[in-house]
Write a protein that holds these residues in place. Sequence first.
Motif, PDB file in Angstrom:
ATOM      1  N   LEU A  63       0.819  -1.219   0.000  1.00 15.79           N
ATOM      2  CA  LEU A  63       0.000   0.000   0.000  1.00 15.79           C
ATOM      3  C   LEU A  63       0.852   1.268   0.000  1.00 15.79           C
ATOM      4  O   LEU A  63       0.308   2.369   0.032  1.00 15.79           O
ATOM      5  N   ALA A  64       2.167   1.113  -0.031  1.00 17.28           N
ATOM      6  CA  ALA A  64       3.084   2.260   0.070  1.00 17.28           C
ATOM      7  C   ALA A  64       2.747   3.080   1.316  1.00 17.28           C
ATOM      8  O   ALA A  64       2.730   4.311   1.289  1.00 17.28           O
ATOM      9  N   ALA A  65       2.484   2.376   2.394  1.00 16.57           N
ATOM     10  CA  ALA A  65       2.126   3.013   3.661  1.00 16.57           C
ATOM     11  C   ALA A  65       3.291   2.906   4.641  1.00 16.57           C
ATOM     12  O   ALA A  65       4.112   1.999   4.554  1.00 16.57           O
ATOM     13  N   GLU A  66       3.323   3.839   5.558  1.00 12.83           N
ATOM     14  CA  GLU A  66       4.336   3.838   6.615  1.00 12.83           C
ATOM     15  C   GLU A  66       3.632   4.063   7.944  1.00 12.83           C
ATOM     16  O   GLU A  66       2.873   5.028   8.095  1.00 12.83           O
ATOM     17  N   PHE A  67       3.839   3.159   8.891  1.00 14.20           N
ATOM     18  CA  PHE A  67       3.275   3.268  10.231  1.00 14.20           C
ATOM     19  C   PHE A  67       4.427   3.364  11.223  1.00 14.20           C
ATOM     20  O   PHE A  67       5.386   2.609  11.130  1.00 14.20           O
ATOM     21  N   SER A  68       4.304   4.254  12.172  1.00 12.56           N
ATOM     22  CA  SER A  68       5.300   4.384  13.229  1.00 12.56           C
ATOM     23  C   SER A  68       4.569   4.489  14.560  1.00 12.56           C
ATOM     24  O   SER A  68       3.668   5.324  14.709  1.00 12.56           O
ATOM     25  N   PHE A  69       4.947   3.649  15.506  1.00 13.73           N
ATOM     26  CA  PHE A  69       4.317   3.622  16.822  1.00 13.73           C
ATOM     27  C   PHE A  69       5.360   4.001  17.863  1.00 13.73           C
ATOM     28  O   PHE A  69       6.484   3.501  17.830  1.00 13.73           O
ATOM     29  N   ASP A  70       4.989   4.875  18.814  1.00 11.17           N
ATOM     30  CA  ASP A  70       5.943   5.359  19.803  1.00 11.17           C
ATOM     31  C   ASP A  70       5.270   5.461  21.163  1.00 11.17           C
ATOM     32  O   ASP A  70       4.167   6.019  21.279  1.00 11.17           O
ATOM     33  N   ALA A  71       5.933   4.958  22.181  1.00 13.72           N
ATOM     34  CA  ALA A  71       5.423   5.052  23.549  1.00 13.72           C
ATOM     35  C   ALA A  71       6.205   6.114  24.300  1.00 13.72           C
ATOM     36  O   ALA A  71       7.382   5.937  24.571  1.00 13.72           O
ATOM     37  N   GLY A  72       5.567   7.211  24.595  1.00 13.64           N
ATOM     38  CA  GLY A  72       6.160   8.257  25.409  1.00 13.64           C
ATOM     39  C   GLY A  72       5.600   8.197  26.818  1.00 13.64           C
ATOM     40  O   GLY A  72       4.674   7.429  27.100  1.00 13.64           O
ATOM     41  N   ALA A  73       6.121   9.010  27.699  1.00  8.60           N
ATOM     42  CA  ALA A  73       5.664   9.005  29.085  1.00  8.60           C
ATOM     43  C   ALA A  73       4.189   9.390  29.200  1.00  8.60           C
ATOM     44  O   ALA A  73       3.457   8.833  30.019  1.00  8.60           O
ATOM     45  N   ASP A  74       3.755  10.329  28.363  1.00  7.04           N
ATOM     46  CA  ASP A  74       2.400  10.858  28.489  1.00  7.04           C
ATOM     47  C   ASP A  74       1.450  10.446  27.373  1.00  7.04           C
ATOM     48  O   ASP A  74       0.274  10.801  27.408  1.00  7.04           O
ATOM     49  N   SER A  75       1.953   9.756  26.373  1.00  7.16           N
ATOM     50  CA  SER A  75       1.068   9.335  25.288  1.00  7.16           C
ATOM     51  C   SER A  75       1.695   8.214  24.469  1.00  7.16           C
ATOM     52  O   SER A  75       2.906   8.029  24.471  1.00  7.16           O
ATOM     53  N   VAL A  76       0.823   7.498  23.783  1.00 12.12           N
ATOM     54  CA  VAL A  76       1.243   6.572  22.740  1.00 12.12           C
ATOM     55  C   VAL A  76       0.935   7.281  21.439  1.00 12.12           C
ATOM     56  O   VAL A  76      -0.198   7.716  21.209  1.00 12.12           O
ATOM     57  N   GLY A  77       1.959   7.433  20.606  1.00 13.94           N
ATOM     58  CA  GLY A  77       1.798   8.139  19.350  1.00 13.94           C
ATOM     59  C   GLY A  77       1.835   7.198  18.162  1.00 13.94           C
ATOM     60  O   GLY A  77       2.573   6.211  18.162  1.00 13.94           O
ATOM     61  N   VAL A  78       1.027   7.516  17.178  1.00 19.63           N
ATOM     62  CA  VAL A  78       0.982   6.753  15.941  1.00 19.63           C
ATOM     63  C   VAL A  78       1.125   7.751  14.798  1.00 19.63           C
ATOM     64  O   VAL A  78       0.328   8.682  14.696  1.00 19.63           O
ATOM     65  N   SER A  79       2.150   7.560  13.975  1.00 20.28           N
ATOM     66  CA  SER A  79       2.340   8.394  12.785  1.00 20.28           C
ATOM     67  C   SER A  79       2.106   7.517  11.570  1.00 20.28           C
ATOM     68  O   SER A  79       2.663   6.419  11.478  1.00 20.28           O
TER      69      SER A  79
END
Length: 182
Positions: A63-79
């Motif tokens: 799909l030419a997609a890029e997913f990035s998952f990140d766990a920070g102290a105050d949030s879980v981020g998804v790019s």
Amino acid sequence: GGITAWLVEDHNIPFTAMEIQFRGGTSLDTPDKRGAVNLMTATLEEGAGELDSQGFAEARDALAAEFSFDAGADSVGVSVRFLTENRDQAVDLLRQALVNPRFDQGAIDRVREQVLSILRSNEKDPDTIASDTFDALAFGDHPYGSSGDGTLETVAALTRDDILAAHQGALARDRVYVAVAG
């Protein structure tokens, strides 16, 4: 559907970028389960729904997609970034990763070893040692006082049930904010 979202629409570019934040992050970990949210976040791309880890990666790449998952102290981020023409399929694949991750034991074990390797390396890194010492002195028993990555002991002891509990606690619908451009 009750989700706070911001949209900036621009039909001149052929891709869409999405940022999703779940309030809470690694600060939701209990002291004896430090690293659970981090390990859970790191395994979200390791299979979802009917797709195992390899199948998920192949579907994402097709799909030419890029997913990035990140766990920070105050949030879980998804790019997320994907070609606009693949929007529906890319969003569905992302939804599977967020709502129906597999958390296969083999994937958990493989990613856990990666996290443990990072933790062992951090034990010898002067910058990390200084930062961890400052955080412990400044914040004490508060979750900010220890690394959200966990410790060698807590990460080694995490079970699949701990990962499932971290998923349920951290990726809750009432904690999500979404921003989309494209």
